[in-house]
Design an enzyme around this catalytic site. Structure first.
Site, short mmCIF file in Angstrom:
data_model
loop_
_atom_site.label_atom_id
_atom_site.label_comp_id
_atom_site.label_asym_id
_atom_site.label_seq_id
_atom_site.Cartn_x
_atom_site.Cartn_y
_atom_site.Cartn_z
N ASN A 1 -10.21 -0.10 0.02
CA ASN A 1 -8.75 -0.11 0.07
C ASN A 1 -8.23 -0.67 -1.26
O ASN A 1 -8.37 -1.86 -1.53
CB ASN A 1 -8.29 -0.97 1.24
CG ASN A 1 -6.77 -1.04 1.37
OD1 ASN A 1 -6.03 -0.66 0.47
ND2 ASN A 1 -6.30 -1.54 2.50
N CYS B 1 0.80 -1.23 0.00
CA CYS B 1 0.00 0.00 0.00
C CYS B 1 0.84 1.28 0.00
O CYS B 1 0.32 2.36 -0.28
CB CYS B 1 -0.95 0.00 1.18
SG CYS B 1 -2.01 -1.46 1.25
N HIS C 1 -3.10 6.96 2.65
CA HIS C 1 -3.55 5.70 2.05
C HIS C 1 -4.96 5.43 2.54
O HIS C 1 -5.24 5.50 3.74
CB HIS C 1 -2.60 4.57 2.45
CG HIS C 1 -3.15 3.21 2.21
ND1 HIS C 1 -3.74 2.85 1.02
CD2 HIS C 1 -3.22 2.10 3.02
CE1 HIS C 1 -4.16 1.60 1.10
NE2 HIS C 1 -3.85 1.12 2.30
#
Length: 312
Positions: free
Chosen positions: A267, A113, A237
């Site tokens: 996500n 990520c 993020h």
């Protein structure tokens, strides 16, 4: 001195909208439970016949157009992903071929990520040392193919998408001002894919992320000689609204100064930050001269943050 920055940015969003209500029909969960714990309302999945390189290509075409740069002018392609089409060849070489970027070198980066930030920091080095003029950085994931849709702890979290940025030289008062990258392999197994699907120790990941995201954001500001009062917009993020809120509170920013695209995309790992940037630019929340803080964390465990003065 050459200063590296972003000349143009583009994104691809998965075509299939999957709502929390859809998951209520499949597994033991509820819309309220998902929203309360994650902030996610829906996520996007790419069709079965659309792979990681396809999404990366679509985002790249938009980024090149926004930058006013042709594929032939790209010197290096960096793709941040943990969901390649196949182990090899790399996604970056597949994108290079489709774009017709014949003079571009190509490599993939595996930093989960935090991958897009790792890519920007890497591209900065090549541009500022004079090695390359234009670098294409892509964050892209097809997480739906490695997510167990029967696991209530992970199924509701992830989505598919891509974001791409064309990097090049910008004015001295614009561009990347500082970055910080880090890793802690002691927590490596907290997020892993040893088998077919993602496995995650949510409690440990949450504790790590809440601590590290805020610390890294403050650290990169210090490296840039700036303070939290200088920040115009935070792009964390997009993993979990509670983690993101903890970062915002560490910087003492009002709610309207943080991107929250997690609610509609879930996500998307390395794609989440550039996808958020595209949306916020369209909505007029990012303006020329704004100081942006980008911060992310991911499997590894790794993290990264970047202070960026937006504009050319």
């Amino acid at each position: 001195m050459t200063r590296a920055g972003i000349l143009g940015i583009g994104s691809y969003v998965g075509e299939h909208v999957v709502t929390n209500k859809d998951f209520e029909k499949r597994i033991d969960t509820s819309d309220e439970w998902i929203r309360t714990r994650t902030g996610i309302e829906e996520r996007r999945f790419a069709p079965d016949n659309v792979d990681t390189s396809d999404m990366a290509y679509e985002a790249s075409v938009k980024a090149l157009k926004a930058a006013g740069v042709s594929a032939e002018e790209i010197d290096l392609i960096l793709v941040a992903t943990v969901t390649p089409d196949m182990p090899f060849p790399t996604v970056s070489t597949l994108v290079q071929q489709r774009l017709g970027a014949k003079k571009a070198a190509a490599m993939d980066i595996s930093a989960a990520c935090a991958g897009f930030i790792y890519g920007l920091a890497t591209g900065q080095q090549f541009i500022e040392n004079g090695g390359y003029k234009h670098v294409l950085v892509i964050g892209v994931e097809k997480l739906s193919k490695i997510t167990d849709m029967t696991d209530r702890n992970t199924a509701v979290l992830f989505g598919d998408g891509a974001g791409a940025a064309v990097m090049g030289a910008v004015s001295e008062d614009r561009g990347i001002l500082a970055y910080e990258l880090g890793a802690d392999g002691e927590g490596a197994m907290h997020i892993n894919q040893k088998g077919e699907y993602i496995q995650m120790n949510g409690r440990e990941v949450f504790k790590f992320a809440v601590r590290q995201m805020g610390e890294s954001a403050l650290s990169v500001l210090e490296k840039a000689g700036l303070s939290k009062e200088d920040v115009d917009f935070l792009i964390p993020h997009q993993a979990n609204i509670r983690i993101m809120e903890a970062s915002r509170e560490r910087l003492e920013l009002p709610v309207e100064k943080m991107s929250t695209t997690v609610k509609k995309y879930g996500n998307t790992s390395s794609a989440s930050i550039p996808m958020a940037m595209v949306d916020e630019l369209k909505d007029g929340k990012i303006k020329d001269g704004d100081l942006l803080v980008l911060v992310g964390f991911g499997a590894g465990l790794v993290w990264g943050s970047l202070a960026l003065r937006w504009g050319r």
